[in-house]
Design a protein around this motif. Structure first.
Motif, PDB file in Angstrom:
ATOM      1  N   VAL A  19      15.343 -20.162 -40.189  1.00 47.80           N
ATOM      2  CA  VAL A  19      14.937 -18.803 -39.871  1.00 47.80           C
ATOM      3  C   VAL A  19      14.721 -18.648 -38.371  1.00 47.80           C
ATOM      4  N   TRP A  20      14.185 -19.678 -37.738  1.00 47.95           N
ATOM      5  CA  TRP A  20      13.958 -19.603 -36.289  1.00 47.95           C
ATOM      6  C   TRP A  20      15.278 -19.484 -35.531  1.00 47.95           C
ATOM      7  N   ASP A  21      16.329 -20.164 -36.009  1.00 51.76           N
ATOM      8  CA  ASP A  21      17.645 -20.013 -35.384  1.00 51.76           C
ATOM      9  C   ASP A  21      18.156 -18.579 -35.531  1.00 51.76           C
ATOM     10  N   ILE A  22      17.959 -18.008 -36.720  1.00 51.66           N
ATOM     11  CA  ILE A  22      18.383 -16.628 -36.951  1.00 51.66           C
ATOM     12  C   ILE A  22      17.614 -15.680 -36.040  1.00 51.66           C
ATOM     13  N   VAL A  23      16.312 -15.932 -35.878  1.00 49.98           N
ATOM     14  CA  VAL A  23      15.496 -15.106 -34.984  1.00 49.98           C
ATOM     15  C   VAL A  23      16.075 -15.119 -33.572  1.00 49.98           C
ATOM     16  N   ARG A  24      16.492 -16.295 -33.094  1.00 49.48           N
ATOM     17  CA  ARG A  24      17.056 -16.377 -31.737  1.00 49.48           C
ATOM     18  C   ARG A  24      18.363 -15.601 -31.622  1.00 49.48           C
ATOM     19  N   HIS A  25      19.198 -15.688 -32.650  1.00 50.85           N
ATOM     20  CA  HIS A  25      20.445 -14.919 -32.649  1.00 50.85           C
ATOM     21  C   HIS A  25      20.148 -13.413 -32.650  1.00 50.85           C
ATOM     22  N   GLU A  26      19.175 -13.009 -33.462  1.00 52.82           N
ATOM     23  CA  GLU A  26      18.806 -11.597 -33.523  1.00 52.82           C
ATOM     24  C   GLU A  26      18.241 -11.125 -32.185  1.00 52.82           C
ATOM     25  N   ALA A  27      17.447 -11.983 -31.533  1.00 53.40           N
ATOM     26  CA  ALA A  27      16.868 -11.629 -30.236  1.00 53.40           C
ATOM     27  C   ALA A  27      17.953 -11.469 -29.174  1.00 53.40           C
ATOM     28  N   ALA A  28      18.934 -12.379 -29.171  1.00 51.56           N
ATOM     29  CA  ALA A  28      20.025 -12.283 -28.204  1.00 51.56           C
ATOM     30  C   ALA A  28      20.842 -11.010 -28.420  1.00 51.56           C
ATOM     31  N   ASP A  29      21.081 -10.677 -29.684  1.00 53.61           N
ATOM     32  CA  ASP A  29      21.826  -9.458 -29.999  1.00 53.61           C
ATOM     33  C   ASP A  29      21.060  -8.222 -29.538  1.00 53.61           C
ATOM     34  N   LEU A  30      19.760  -8.195 -29.828  1.00 52.24           N
ATOM     35  CA  LEU A  30      18.949  -7.038 -29.441  1.00 52.24           C
ATOM     36  C   LEU A  30      18.843  -6.923 -27.923  1.00 52.24           C
ATOM     37  N   ALA A  31      18.729  -8.048 -27.231  1.00 51.98           N
ATOM     38  CA  ALA A  31      18.646  -8.030 -25.765  1.00 51.98           C
ATOM     39  C   ALA A  31      19.900  -7.409 -25.156  1.00 51.98           C
ATOM     40  N   GLY A  32      21.032  -7.614 -25.800  1.00 52.91           N
ATOM     41  CA  GLY A  32      22.266  -7.029 -25.318  1.00 52.91           C
ATOM     42  C   GLY A  32      22.341  -5.534 -25.540  1.00 52.91           C
ATOM     43  N   ARG A  33      21.613  -5.048 -26.555  1.00 48.46           N
ATOM     44  CA  ARG A  33      21.673  -3.625 -26.893  1.00 48.46           C
ATOM     45  C   ARG A  33      20.534  -2.804 -26.288  1.00 48.46           C
ATOM     46  N   GLU A  34      19.411  -3.467 -25.978  1.00 45.68           N
ATOM     47  CA  GLU A  34      18.238  -2.759 -25.471  1.00 45.68           C
ATOM     48  C   GLU A  34      17.753  -3.416 -24.174  1.00 45.68           C
ATOM     49  N   PRO A  35      18.256  -2.985 -23.033  1.00 49.36           N
ATOM     50  CA  PRO A  35      17.881  -3.608 -21.755  1.00 49.36           C
ATOM     51  C   PRO A  35      16.377  -3.587 -21.476  1.00 49.36           C
ATOM     52  N   THR A  36      15.686  -2.563 -21.956  1.00 54.70           N
ATOM     53  CA  THR A  36      14.246  -2.474 -21.710  1.00 54.70           C
ATOM     54  C   THR A  36      13.506  -3.661 -22.330  1.00 54.70           C
ATOM     55  N   LEU A  37      13.982  -4.114 -23.479  1.00 54.26           N
ATOM     56  CA  LEU A  37      13.323  -5.220 -24.173  1.00 54.26           C
ATOM     57  C   LEU A  37      13.820  -6.591 -23.726  1.00 54.26           C
ATOM     58  N   ARG A  38      14.865  -6.627 -22.897  1.00 56.62           N
ATOM     59  CA  ARG A  38      15.491  -7.901 -22.545  1.00 56.62           C
ATOM     60  C   ARG A  38      14.524  -8.902 -21.893  1.00 56.62           C
ATOM     61  N   THR A 107      15.078  -7.170 -40.137  1.00 58.30           N
ATOM     62  CA  THR A 107      15.423  -8.458 -39.530  1.00 58.30           C
ATOM     63  C   THR A 107      14.183  -9.341 -39.478  1.00 58.30           C
ATOM     64  N   TYR A 108      14.402 -10.645 -39.354  1.00 55.84           N
ATOM     65  CA  TYR A 108      13.282 -11.569 -39.139  1.00 55.84           C
ATOM     66  C   TYR A 108      12.609 -11.276 -37.804  1.00 55.84           C
ATOM     67  N   LEU A 109      13.408 -10.934 -36.802  1.00 51.60           N
ATOM     68  CA  LEU A 109      12.879 -10.639 -35.475  1.00 51.60           C
ATOM     69  C   LEU A 109      11.886  -9.488 -35.538  1.00 51.60           C
ATOM     70  N   HIS A 110      12.189  -8.462 -36.312  1.00 51.82           N
ATOM     71  CA  HIS A 110      11.277  -7.329 -36.461  1.00 51.82           C
ATOM     72  C   HIS A 110       9.925  -7.792 -37.005  1.00 51.82           C
ATOM     73  N   ALA A 111       9.949  -8.656 -37.998  1.00 54.28           N
ATOM     74  CA  ALA A 111       8.693  -9.172 -38.567  1.00 54.28           C
ATOM     75  C   ALA A 111       7.909  -9.948 -37.518  1.00 54.28           C
ATOM     76  N   LEU A 112       8.603 -10.788 -36.752  1.00 53.75           N
ATOM     77  CA  LEU A 112       7.947 -11.630 -35.751  1.00 53.75           C
ATOM     78  C   LEU A 112       7.326 -10.803 -34.636  1.00 53.75           C
ATOM     79  N   LEU A 113       8.043  -9.814 -34.148  1.00 54.17           N
ATOM     80  CA  LEU A 113       7.599  -9.067 -32.971  1.00 54.17           C
ATOM     81  C   LEU A 113       6.693  -7.883 -33.288  1.00 54.17           C
ATOM     82  N   ASN A 114       6.854  -7.274 -34.454  1.00 54.88           N
ATOM     83  CA  ASN A 114       6.246  -5.964 -34.676  1.00 54.88           C
ATOM     84  C   ASN A 114       5.263  -5.865 -35.830  1.00 54.88           C
TER      85      ASN A 114
END
Length: 271
Positions: A19-38, A107-114
């Motif tokens: 799950v932690w690997d998936i979180v990192r992939h999700e974070a990289a994808d989101l960073a590419g789409r949302e510069p403010t959160l990068r 996403t897992y990232l949403h659970a972790l961050l929000n």
């Protein structure tokens, strides 16, 4: 693909990819789409060197409002998480639980961050470890800080298993001698409390697979049996058998479940 199909596919992927690997992939994808959160995603997840560092970074960022050096708090968290890898495994199971049970969590990232219920639970895991290591003062300080920031008020001595979802988190109170086993779902404004000024073992024991509906109060050293459900708004003052639904004030048994029902996973709020 449907949300259920996506969750199943992600679960299958997690067998070979954590799950932690998936979180990192999700974070990289989101960073590419949302510069403010990068910058945030890079500092807290993408650029970290370990799972322990990632979880510590996220929690410290939320808890840094206290008058304590952020670096010291990070060092404390990372030390506990590095020495006690079972916390990371439990956190991973919690992420999977939220992703599977909460239709609003995409996403897992949403659970972790929000999701403050998830974050509060991980802060509790660290506080509980400090408590068991005979460091009650800092454990209690951390538990109080986590309550102020996230909402749930969890005594650091409370014993909580894995694959837990604290949905929303707001208003949840879990007493000192409470025990929550694996695969449990608890909604907002739930109290696992005592019945007065008694001392000793005085809080509820929540067994495997239980779901506790919003606003329910479970009071005293009583057991809620495995795979049972406590309906929203109920007040439970007597033991609850396994495989049943209780409802009302005071709560009584209103339905017997099939042996294969797992209320914590289905999240069915109907009586």
């Amino acid at each position: 693909m449907s949300q259920t199909g996506t969750a199943i596919a992600e679960h299958s992927t997690a067998v070979t990819c954590s799950v932690w690997d998936i979180v990192r992939h999700e974070a990289a994808d989101l960073a590419g789409r949302e510069p403010t959160l990068r910058p945030l995603l890079s500092a807290q997840i993408i650029a970290t060197q370990s799972d322990a560092e990632s979880l510590a970074s996220v929690l410290v960022a939320r808890l840094s409002v206290a008058g304590i050096d952020t670096g010291d708090l990070f060092a404390l968290f990372q030390d506990v998480l590095t020495r006690h890898t079972a916390i990371l495994k439990a956190a991973e199971a919690d992420l999977a639980a939220v992703r599977t049970r909460d239709p609003a969590c995409t996403t897992y990232l949403h659970a972790l961050l929000n999701l403050k219920g998830f974050q509060a639970l991980q802060a509790h895991r660290i506080a509980h470890t400090l408590w068991t290591e005979d460091r009650p003062e800092i454990a209690s300080w951390l538990a109080n800080l986590a309550s102020l920031v996230f909402g749930p008020d969890i005594h650091p001595a409370a014993k909580i298993g894995s694959s837990i979802m604290l949905d929303h988190g707001s208003g949840i109170v879990i007493g000192e001698t409470a025990v929550i086993e694996d695969e449990v779902s608890i909604l907002q404004n739930v109290t696992l409390g005592g019945t007065g000024k008694e001392t000793g073992d005085r809080h509820p024991k929540i067994r495997h697979g239980v779901m506790i509906g919003a606003g329910a109060k479970i009071l005293g050293n009583i057991e809620v049996g495995a795979f049972s459900k406590v309906a929203a708004g109920s007040v439970v003052v007597k033991p609850v058998p396994a495989h049943c639904t209780v409802a009302g004030v005071p709560a009584t048994v209103v339905r017997i479940h099939r042996a294969d029902e797992i209320p914590a996973e289905t999240m069915d709020q109907n009586i």
